[in-house]
Design an enzyme around this catalytic site. Structure first.
Site, PDB file in Angstrom:
ATOM      1  N   CYS A  87       0.956  -1.181  -0.151  1.00 55.24           N
ATOM      2  CA  CYS A  87      -0.024  -0.001   0.003  1.00 55.24           C
ATOM      3  C   CYS A  87       0.885   1.170   0.006  1.00 55.24           C
ATOM      4  O   CYS A  87       0.419   2.271   0.336  1.00 55.24           O
ATOM      5  CB  CYS A  87      -0.981  -0.028   1.074  1.00 55.24           C
ATOM      6  SG  CYS A  87      -2.367  -0.966   0.956  1.00 55.24           S
ATOM      7  N   GLY A  88       2.198   1.206  -0.530  1.00 53.58           N
ATOM      8  CA  GLY A  88       2.893   2.230  -0.352  1.00 53.58           C
ATOM      9  C   GLY A  88       3.821   2.100   0.703  1.00 53.58           C
ATOM     10  O   GLY A  88       4.448   3.214   1.223  1.00 53.58           O
ATOM     11  N   THR A  89       4.098   1.094   1.532  1.00 55.90           N
ATOM     12  CA  THR A  89       4.842   1.160   2.634  1.00 55.90           C
ATOM     13  C   THR A  89       6.335   1.597   2.426  1.00 55.90           C
ATOM     14  O   THR A  89       7.074   2.039   3.368  1.00 55.90           O
ATOM     15  CB  THR A  89       4.868  -0.809   3.087  1.00 55.90           C
ATOM     16  OG1 THR A  89       3.467  -1.055   3.266  1.00 55.90           O
ATOM     17  CG2 THR A  89       5.634  -0.582   4.529  1.00 55.90           C
ATOM     18  N   THR A  90       7.054   0.625   1.547  1.00 58.58           N
ATOM     19  CA  THR A  90       8.262   1.012   0.952  1.00 58.58           C
ATOM     20  C   THR A  90       8.709   2.798   0.909  1.00 58.58           C
ATOM     21  O   THR A  90       9.637   3.517   1.464  1.00 58.58           O
ATOM     22  CB  THR A  90       8.888   0.661  -0.191  1.00 58.58           C
ATOM     23  OG1 THR A  90       8.616  -1.046   0.006  1.00 58.58           O
ATOM     24  CG2 THR A  90      10.326   0.633  -0.642  1.00 58.58           C
ATOM     25  N   TRP A  91       7.587   3.498   0.416  1.00 60.93           N
ATOM     26  CA  TRP A  91       7.885   4.729  -0.119  1.00 60.93           C
ATOM     27  C   TRP A  91       7.541   5.681   1.366  1.00 60.93           C
ATOM     28  O   TRP A  91       8.205   6.594   1.554  1.00 60.93           O
ATOM     29  CB  TRP A  91       6.700   5.333  -1.026  1.00 60.93           C
ATOM     30  CG  TRP A  91       6.908   6.730  -1.430  1.00 60.93           C
ATOM     31  CD1 TRP A  91       8.010   7.560  -1.299  1.00 60.93           C
ATOM     32  CD2 TRP A  91       5.856   7.654  -1.954  1.00 60.93           C
ATOM     33  NE1 TRP A  91       7.778   8.709  -2.023  1.00 60.93           N
ATOM     34  CE2 TRP A  91       6.425   8.943  -2.243  1.00 60.93           C
ATOM     35  CE3 TRP A  91       4.533   7.246  -2.182  1.00 60.93           C
ATOM     36  CZ2 TRP A  91       5.570   9.830  -2.781  1.00 60.93           C
ATOM     37  CZ3 TRP A  91       3.551   8.355  -2.773  1.00 60.93           C
ATOM     38  CH2 TRP A  91       4.330   9.637  -3.187  1.00 60.93           C
ATOM     39  N   HIS A 156       2.781  -4.529   9.892  1.00 62.40           N
ATOM     40  CA  HIS A 156       1.592  -4.667   8.973  1.00 62.40           C
ATOM     41  C   HIS A 156       0.493  -5.345   9.959  1.00 62.40           C
ATOM     42  O   HIS A 156      -0.632  -5.867   9.404  1.00 62.40           O
ATOM     43  CB  HIS A 156       1.959  -6.104   8.196  1.00 62.40           C
ATOM     44  CG  HIS A 156       2.508  -5.399   6.927  1.00 62.40           C
ATOM     45  ND1 HIS A 156       2.673  -4.246   6.243  1.00 62.40           N
ATOM     46  CD2 HIS A 156       4.226  -6.123   6.529  1.00 62.40           C
ATOM     47  CE1 HIS A 156       3.656  -3.983   5.523  1.00 62.40           C
ATOM     48  NE2 HIS A 156       4.420  -5.128   5.582  1.00 62.40           N
TER      49      HIS A 156
END
Length: 345
Positions: A87-91, A156
Site C-alpha cells: 500500500c506504499g509501505t516502502t515509500w 503490518h
C-alpha cells in the site's frame, strides 16, 4: 551489501538463562499456532494461520505477531508506520526516515545517505517479521532498549492486535492505505516474484482475486485492516494519522508536511525556503529509489530481493490486469464493507 542493517544491534549477546527463556517463549508460541489457530491455503503453497481475525504467513512472519504483542515495550516518542502489504509501505518508510533524520543525514548529501546503502525496510524494520520473527532471529527476543529515541518501526499488524503498550504509552502511528484494486494487483505481482524465486508456478490473477475477496491474503481481510486504523484515526487523531497512497502521489509536498508535523518535527520556514521538502521528495521518489544499486541487486534482511518492492508505483494500473467483472465486484465489496464509516477508497 556487506553491511548489517542498523537494527541488528538489537540482537545483543544474552546469558544462558535468557536464551533458554527466549526459546521457551517461542516454543510456546509455535505450539499455540500449530494447535489452536485455524489455517487456510496460503500464497506460497504453505498454509497461513488466522490469529485474532486476521491471516498470517508462518513462512514470512513465523510466530512474530505473538512475540511482538507480548514483548514490545513502547515509548511515548515511538513512531510506528503501519500498513497492509503493498500500500506504499516502502515509500512511506523512506519519507519518514528521511524526515526524522534530516539533520544528521541531509537529503541533499546524497553520497552519504543511508537510503543509498540500505533498502528502507532494513532501516525501518517490520516488527513482527524482522525483529520478533523466530524464523529470522533464531528464537531471540531483541533488546530494543538500546535504540535511542525517537524510534521508528514498521508493522503490518492490524490495529486491534497491536501490543497494549503502544496505546498506553501514547506512541504515534502513521497508517497508509491504497485503493482496493491496486492493492490486490500489486500484491499479486509481488507474490509471483517470490514464487518465481522459490521455483513455484506463477499464481493466476483469478486465483489471487478469489483469495483476496475471501479475506485470506496476508494480514487480511483487507477491508477490516483498513477500517481498524481508520476508526482509530477518528477517535484519536493525535495518535493515529491516516494516509491514502493515491493522495500522496498527487500532492506529495502537502502530505510530507503533514507527516513531519505529526511526527513532531515540522519543517521550519527556513527549510521550506531552502527546498528541503522537495529534496526529500526527490530522494524518496520511485524513480530514484528503484534505480539505486542497493534496490536493484541487494536482498532485504528477510531474504526478499529489494527489486521486488518496486514495480510501477502507479495509481489505476489494476485496470490493465483485472477484468471489468472483477473491478465491479471489488468496488461492490468495498462499498459494502466501508458503508457508514465515512471512508472512501
Amino acid at each position: 551489501m556487506a553491511q548489517n542493517p542498523p537494527y541488528k544491534i538489537c540482537f545483543v549477546p544474552k546469558s544462558k538463562e535468557e536464551k533458554e527463556e527466549d526459546e521457551k517463549n517461542y516454543k510456546r508460541y509455535s505450539e499455540i499456532v500449530a494447535t489452536t489457530f485455524p489455517t487456510a491455503e496460503g500464497w506460497f503453497d504453505v498454509p497461513i494461520y488466522q490469529c485474532q481475525g486476521f491471516w498470517y504467513s508462518f513462512e514470512m512472519a513465523g510466530v512474530g505477531p505473538l512475540a511482538f504483542q507480548d514483548h514490545f515495550k513502547a515509548r511515548p516518542s515511538d513512531i510506528l508506520l503501519a500498513s497492509i502489504p503493498k500500500c506504499g509501505t516502502t515509500w512511506l518508510k523512506s519519507l519518514a526516515f528521511s524526515i526524522m533524520n534530516r539533520k544528521s543525514h541531509p537529503p541533499s548529501a546524497l553520497q552519504q545517505h543511508p537510503l543509498l546503502k540500505f533498502n528502507s525496510h532494513d532501516l525501518v524494520p517490520v516488527m513482527e517479521m524482522m525483529l520478533y520473527n523466530n524464523n529470522l532471529n533464531g528464537n531471540r527476543i531483541p533488546n530494543l532498549d538500546i535504540l535511542p529515541s525517537p524510534r521508528l518501526f514498521g508493522t503490518h499488524i492490524p490495529y486491534t492486535s497491536l501490543p497494549q503498550s503502544i496505546a498506553l504509552s501514547g506512541s504515534r502511528i502513521i497508517y497508509i492505505c491504497r485503493n482496493t484494486k491496486d492493492n490486490l494487483v500489486s500484491w499479486w505481482h509481488f507474490i509471483n516474484k517470490l514464487r518465481l524465486k522459490n521455483s513455484l508456478e506463477p499464481m493466476k490473477v483469478e486465483e489471487a482475486f478469489k483469495m483476496f475477496c475471501k479475506g485470506t491474503s496476508s494480514y487480511g481481510p483487507f477491508w477490516e485492516h483498513v477500517l481498524g486504523y481508520w476508526k482509530a484515526s477518528l477517535e484519536k487523531p493525535q495518535s493515529v494519522l491516516f494516509l491514502k497512497y493515491d493522495e500522496l502521489v498527487i500532492e506529495p509536498a502537502l502530505h510530507l508536511k503533514r507527516i513531519a508535523k505529526f511526527m513532531g518535527c515540522p519543517f521550519s520556514s527556513m527549510e521550506d525556503k531552502e527546498g528541503v521538502v522537495d529534496q526529500i521528495i526527490k530522494l524518496c521518489s520511485f524513480e530514484n529509489l528503484s534505480n539505486l544499486e542497493v534496490n536493484q541487486t541487494g536482498i532485504c534482511d528477510v531474504g526478499i530481493p529489494n527489486n521486488a518492492f518496486f514495480r510501477k508505483g502507479k495509481v489505476g494500473d489494476s485496470a490493465n490486469y483485472l477484468s471489468p467483472e472483477m473491478l465491479e465486484q471489488l468496488d461492490h465489496i468495498t462499498k459494502e464493507k466501508l458503508h457508514g464509516s465515512g471512508l472512501m477508497l
